[in-house]
Motif scaffolding. Structure first.
Motif, mmCIF file in Angstrom:
data_model
loop_
_atom_site.group_PDB
_atom_site.id
_atom_site.type_symbol
_atom_site.label_atom_id
_atom_site.label_comp_id
_atom_site.label_asym_id
_atom_site.label_seq_id
_atom_site.Cartn_x
_atom_site.Cartn_y
_atom_site.Cartn_z
ATOM 1 N N UNK A 168 16.536 36.041 -22.476
ATOM 2 C CA UNK A 168 16.687 34.599 -22.672
ATOM 3 C C UNK A 168 15.810 33.828 -21.703
ATOM 4 N N UNK A 169 15.760 34.300 -20.447
ATOM 5 C CA UNK A 169 14.931 33.621 -19.452
ATOM 6 C C UNK A 169 13.462 33.679 -19.839
ATOM 7 N N UNK A 170 13.014 34.851 -20.311
ATOM 8 C CA UNK A 170 11.619 34.975 -20.734
ATOM 9 C C UNK A 170 11.328 34.070 -21.929
ATOM 10 N N UNK A 171 12.274 33.992 -22.865
ATOM 11 C CA UNK A 171 12.089 33.119 -24.025
ATOM 12 C C UNK A 171 12.017 31.658 -23.612
ATOM 13 N N UNK A 172 12.906 31.256 -22.694
ATOM 14 C CA UNK A 172 12.893 29.876 -22.234
ATOM 15 C C UNK A 172 11.601 29.544 -21.503
ATOM 16 N N UNK A 173 11.114 30.497 -20.680
ATOM 17 C CA UNK A 173 9.853 30.249 -19.981
ATOM 18 C C UNK A 173 8.698 30.122 -20.960
ATOM 19 N N UNK A 174 8.677 31.010 -21.953
ATOM 20 C CA UNK A 174 7.605 30.937 -22.948
ATOM 21 C C UNK A 174 7.668 29.628 -23.734
ATOM 22 N N UNK A 176 9.014 26.766 -22.648
ATOM 23 C CA UNK A 176 8.618 25.681 -21.759
ATOM 24 C C UNK A 176 7.107 25.646 -21.566
ATOM 25 N N UNK A 177 6.497 26.833 -21.418
ATOM 26 C CA UNK A 177 5.038 26.882 -21.267
ATOM 27 C C UNK A 177 4.345 26.355 -22.518
ATOM 28 N N UNK A 178 4.909 26.688 -23.683
ATOM 29 C CA UNK A 178 4.318 26.203 -24.924
ATOM 30 C C UNK A 178 4.407 24.690 -25.030
ATOM 31 N N UNK A 179 5.593 24.138 -24.673
ATOM 32 C CA UNK A 179 5.750 22.684 -24.699
ATOM 33 C C UNK A 179 4.803 22.006 -23.721
ATOM 34 N N UNK A 180 4.685 22.589 -22.515
ATOM 35 C CA UNK A 180 3.804 22.009 -21.510
ATOM 36 C C UNK A 180 2.357 22.024 -21.976
ATOM 37 N N UNK A 181 1.941 23.148 -22.554
ATOM 38 C CA UNK A 181 0.573 23.242 -23.055
ATOM 39 C C UNK A 181 0.331 22.275 -24.205
ATOM 40 N N UNK A 182 1.348 22.156 -25.084
ATOM 41 C CA UNK A 182 1.214 21.231 -26.208
ATOM 42 C C UNK A 182 1.115 19.788 -25.716
ATOM 43 N N UNK A 183 1.961 19.432 -24.733
ATOM 44 C CA UNK A 183 1.930 18.067 -24.213
ATOM 45 C C UNK A 183 0.614 17.785 -23.496
ATOM 46 N N UNK A 184 0.152 18.765 -22.699
ATOM 47 C CA UNK A 184 -1.113 18.572 -21.990
ATOM 48 C C UNK A 184 -2.275 18.434 -22.965
ATOM 49 N N UNK A 185 -2.257 19.263 -24.031
ATOM 50 C CA UNK A 185 -3.329 19.180 -25.013
ATOM 51 C C UNK A 185 -3.312 17.835 -25.733
ATOM 52 N N UNK A 186 -2.105 17.374 -26.072
ATOM 53 C CA UNK A 186 -2.010 16.075 -26.734
ATOM 54 C C UNK A 186 -2.464 14.936 -25.843
ATOM 55 N N UNK A 187 -2.105 15.000 -24.562
ATOM 56 C CA UNK A 187 -2.513 13.945 -23.638
ATOM 57 C C UNK A 187 -4.023 13.959 -23.423
ATOM 58 N N UNK A 188 -4.606 15.149 -23.314
ATOM 59 C CA UNK A 188 -6.056 15.221 -23.153
ATOM 60 C C UNK A 188 -6.771 14.688 -24.390
ATOM 61 N N UNK A 189 -6.200 14.986 -25.563
ATOM 62 C CA UNK A 189 -6.816 14.468 -26.797
ATOM 63 C C UNK A 189 -6.754 12.948 -26.838
ATOM 64 N N UNK A 190 -5.632 12.373 -26.391
ATOM 65 C CA UNK A 190 -5.518 10.924 -26.403
ATOM 66 C C UNK A 190 -6.478 10.296 -25.394
ATOM 67 N N UNK A 191 -6.604 10.936 -24.225
ATOM 68 C CA UNK A 191 -7.556 10.435 -23.239
ATOM 69 C C UNK A 191 -8.978 10.495 -23.801
ATOM 70 N N UNK A 192 -9.310 11.625 -24.445
ATOM 71 C CA UNK A 192 -10.648 11.766 -25.009
ATOM 72 C C UNK A 192 -10.919 10.704 -26.069
#
Length: 396
Positions: A168-174, A176-192
């Motif tokens: 469960x911990x590994x799933x939650x980390x994965x 969270x990492x996916x959400x973080x990457x998705x949010x960062x990618x979306x923010x970079x796209x908006x900045x671009x």
């Protein structure tokens, strides 16, 4: 010969698939009964040896199927092995050390695989024998088996709980990492996208002004005209390359952003009051704007960045400190613009770890060459403070 080979192959597939596991184990249990009867009747030394071998086979062979099979096959095999062990112990008193090990292993494997009730069920017969047995030696062995089997069951349950928690911990980390990457990618796209709109305007103006200067400046030497023409050509080439690199954000034929939504002009500090009014209506709390210093029009990229920082800070305050009063301060200076957003909520403890919004703000501020500080505010609450350069040369 061909038929014999096909029958042998079918038998191997049958056993490998686990379908024959219960039948094989029942056969072993019946062999245990036959062996016990042989011991009781006293069939001579050769008969006793054969009986011991049969008991050993019946109480140990099924373990291989328990370790290899899954589901109903494993459960049925474990129950049959346990029945063989109980028959070997009562009434024949011929349970071997190998049978004890096999019994304990079955209990551990079942509980480790998430079947604690079935593992506990295998312990029950030994508890009954320990309580109601008629012979002291048998009762002692039953007590020992019940104790060891209970310990094996507890160990298996603990191992299963630990494995489940780690999974469960590994799933939650994965996740969270996916959400973080998705949010960062979306923010970079908006900045671009915003940089594309702002910078494209400036480069277009360079090309237009160079062309106008070449055509309208009287007495311009031919070398000067050639230089203005080169400036215009370079600006147009840079604009083409930039649009090619940011092609994912290019408007489609209908003037949308690719999702069917009509594009709007990028917001700036002129729309800040509208943003604060929306925040007051959404949060139902006091939101003030404090402006100091000589107000001046800034570079569009700086104004967009300042607007987005205030927008994200208000969103964070509404999420982590609902109902808290928020002060938004703009301090115009000669070299930079200071943007401060402070709420009087519980502070960073309520917000938890840094979220996607703060990460997006840091990337946005770094894009324009500014600095960002977030954390507890003096006297309580949470503070977001950014310093953005206001001069064009500071952005180079």
């Amino acid at each position: 010969m061909g038929e014999e080979r096909s029958v042998a192959a079918a038998a191997r597939r049958w056993l490998r698939a686990g379908e024959g596991v219960p039948a094989v184990t029942v056969g072993c249990a019946l062999a245990a009964v036959a062996a016990g009867e042989t011991l009781v009747r006293g069939a001579g030394p050769h008969g006793n040896l054969a009986a011991v071998l049969l008991l050993t086979l019946a109480t140990t062979l099924p373990l291989a199927f328990v370790l290899r099979s899954e589901g109903i096959g494993r459960a049925g095999t474990a129950l049959a092995l346990s029945a063989a062990c109980v028959l070997a112990l009562v009434p024949f008193r011929a349970l071997t050390a190998a049978g004890v090990v096999a019994q304990l292993t079955c209990v551990y494997v079942l509980t480790r695989g998430g079947r604690p009730r079935l593992g506990g069920l295998l312990v029950v017969p030994y508890v009954i024998v320990a309580l109601f047995g008629t012979e002291d030696a048998t009762r002692i062995v039953a007590v020992l088996l019940a104790t060891l089997a209970s310990a094996a069951a507890a160990t298996g349950v603990a191992h299963h709980a630990r494995s489940t928690a780690l999974a469960h911990s590994a799933t939650e980390r994965a996740f969270a990492d996916t959400l973080l990457e998705h949010a960062a990618r979306g923010e970079r796209a908006r900045i671009a996208r915003e940089l594309h709109d702002v910078v494209a305007h400036h480069i277009s103006m360079i090309a237009v002004q160079a062309e106008n200067a070449r055509l309208t400046t009287s007495g311009l030497p031919s070398e000067g005209a050639a230089r203005f023409l080169a400036i215009g050509d370079t600006a147009r080439t840079a604009l083409t390359e930039m649009r090619r690199l940011l092609g994912v954000l290019r408007e489609d034929a209908q003037g949308t952003d690719g999702t069917g939504t009509r594009r709007r002009p990028q917001p700036g500090l002129g729309q800040l009051m509208e943003l604060l009014d929306e925040a007051r209506e959404a949060a139902g709390s006091t939101t003030r704007l404090i402006v100091s210093g000589p107000v001046a029009a800034l570079d569009p990229g700086i104004e967009v960045t300042a607007y987005r920082i205030v927008q994200e800070a208000l969103t964070n305050a509404r999420r982590h400190a609902p109902g808290a009063a928020v002060d938004v301060e703009l301090r115009y200076g000669d070299a930079d613009l200071a943007v401060r957003v402070r709420d009087n909520g519980p502070g960073p403890a309520a917000a938890g770890s840094p979220g996607h919004g703060l990460l997006g703000m840091r990337e946005r501020v770094a894009t324009v060459g500014g600095t960002l500080r977030t954390g507890p505010a003096p006297g309580g609450g949470f503070l977001v403070e950014a310093r953005l350069p206001v001069r064009a040369e500071a952005l180079a």
